[in-house]
Design an enzyme around this catalytic site. Structure first.
Site, mmCIF file in Angstrom:
data_model
loop_
_atom_site.group_PDB
_atom_site.id
_atom_site.type_symbol
_atom_site.label_atom_id
_atom_site.label_comp_id
_atom_site.label_asym_id
_atom_site.label_seq_id
_atom_site.Cartn_x
_atom_site.Cartn_y
_atom_site.Cartn_z
ATOM 1 N N ASN A 153 0.862 -1.181 0.000
ATOM 2 C CA ASN A 153 0.000 0.000 0.000
ATOM 3 C C ASN A 153 0.901 1.234 0.000
ATOM 4 O OD1 ASN A 153 -1.854 2.007 0.444
ATOM 5 N ND2 ASN A 153 -2.260 1.462 2.576
ATOM 6 N N GLY A 173 4.667 1.650 4.735
ATOM 7 C CA GLY A 173 5.984 2.297 4.645
ATOM 8 C C GLY A 173 7.074 1.452 4.001
ATOM 9 N N HIS A 213 -9.756 1.021 4.823
ATOM 10 C CA HIS A 213 -8.465 1.240 5.472
ATOM 11 C C HIS A 213 -8.636 2.184 6.660
ATOM 12 C CE1 HIS A 213 -4.339 2.557 6.185
ATOM 13 N NE2 HIS A 213 -3.967 1.452 5.566
ATOM 14 N N GLU A 261 -5.823 -4.617 11.019
ATOM 15 C CA GLU A 261 -4.863 -3.509 10.983
ATOM 16 C C GLU A 261 -5.166 -2.501 12.093
ATOM 17 O OE1 GLU A 261 -2.729 -1.815 7.262
ATOM 18 O OE2 GLU A 261 -4.581 -0.718 7.513
HETATM 19 C C1 PEP Z 1 -0.936 0.382 5.861
HETATM 20 O O1 PEP Z 1 -1.182 1.567 5.896
HETATM 21 O O2 PEP Z 1 -1.664 -0.369 5.215
HETATM 22 C C2 PEP Z 1 0.201 -0.121 6.618
HETATM 23 C C3 PEP Z 1 0.236 -1.379 6.958
HETATM 24 O O3 PEP Z 1 1.142 0.792 6.919
HETATM 25 P P1 PEP Z 1 2.566 0.547 7.607
HETATM 26 O O4 PEP Z 1 3.130 -0.745 7.085
HETATM 27 O O5 PEP Z 1 3.405 1.726 7.179
HETATM 28 O O6 PEP Z 1 2.328 0.491 9.068
#
Ligand code: PEP
Length: 255
Positions: A8, A239, A93, A168
């Site tokens: 992402n 990231g 999300h 998440e």
């Molecule tokens: C995301 O936004 O889907 C995500 C998992 O971000 P990060 O890996 O940066 O925490």
């Protein structure tokens, strides 16, 4: 079961040149056949990147609108991204729930639209304002968001079409936590709970086929912490997906 690594890119990078540079790095990745690598760049780059990728990856978008066409200023429909070549759509999300006021009802409409176009939803649950506090009741949040996202969807849709669920927690996102992922124990607890909800609702055969992913500060350093024992089908990566070398390492470590 197939494994998934979903990149992402969020609202990065700022121009096509940089996006193509990241893609060049991705093209070096040594991809095993059982890993489905899904790239979700900003939509404005999607067509160019798909054309340059030589069919190596699967493509997705980070959001969609629920109507196919019409007077919805600023929105992009599932049908439009399908015509661009996307297979996956991230829905619900945590950042959209928090910053753009995306509600459970909107998520439900979007999921239905994605299924209708026969694309694959990557449903994110466990996010939003109420979940920002680490001490919030993750199981309650996840259950509420899962069932409202799937509200009034016929069981045969879930049975017959591909569908991914991602846990998440917003407090574990790299931009919020400074790269502190959720503890493996927490991820194990919540992902097993999601599995139980799915198997109870759709039956064991169907439920066990639905891939459950984790997202939140997953990178090359910590990916192995989420070992096979956790029964995760893969990861949503923000990231770390912008650094192709690190991302390639993550692919290797997923074996
Ligand atoms: C995301 O936004 O889907 C995500 C998992 O971000 P990060 O890996 O940066 O925490």
């Amino acid at each position: 079961m197939k494994k998934y690594l979903v990149a992402n890119w969020k609202m990065n990078p700022v121009d096509l040149q940089e996006a193509e540079n990241i893609l060049s790095g991705y093209l070096e990745i040594n991809l095993q056949s059982d890993i489905e690598l899904v790239v979700c760049p900003p939509r404005i780059f999607l067509r160019n990147l798909i054309e340059k990728s030589g069919g190596k990856f699967f493509w997705g978008t980070q959001n969609c609108f629920w109507e196919d066409i019409g007077a919805y200023t600023g929105e992009v429909s599932v049908l439009q991204v399908k015509k661009l070549g996307a297979k996956y759509v991230i829905v619900g999300h945590s950042e959209r729930r928090e910053f753009l006021g995306e509600t459970d009802e909107m998520v439900n409409k979007k999921i239905k639209a994605v299924f209708l176009q026969k694309l694959v939803p990557i449903l994110c649950i466990g996010g939003g304002k109420e979940a920002k506090n680490k001490k919030a009741d993750a199981l309650k949040i996840v259950k509420g968001q899962l069932f409202s996202a799937l509200h009034s969807l016929p069981a045969r849709t879930i049975k017959n079409q591909e569908f991914l669920v991602t846990y998440e927690p917003p407090w574990a996102l790299s931009t919020v936590s400074g790269n502190q992922s959720a503890p493996a124990k927490k991820v194990a607890e919540v992902s097993y709970f999601i599995f139980k909800l799915l198997t109870k609702t759709y039956g064991h055969q169907v439920g066990k086929q639905i891939p459950i992913l984790y997202g939140g500060s997953v990178n090359a350093e910590n990916i192995q912490k989420f070992s096979k024992k956790l029964n995760l089908a893969g990861f949503l990566v923000g990231g770390a997906s912008l650094n192709p070398k690190e991302f390639a390492k993550m692919v290797d470590l997923m074996e």
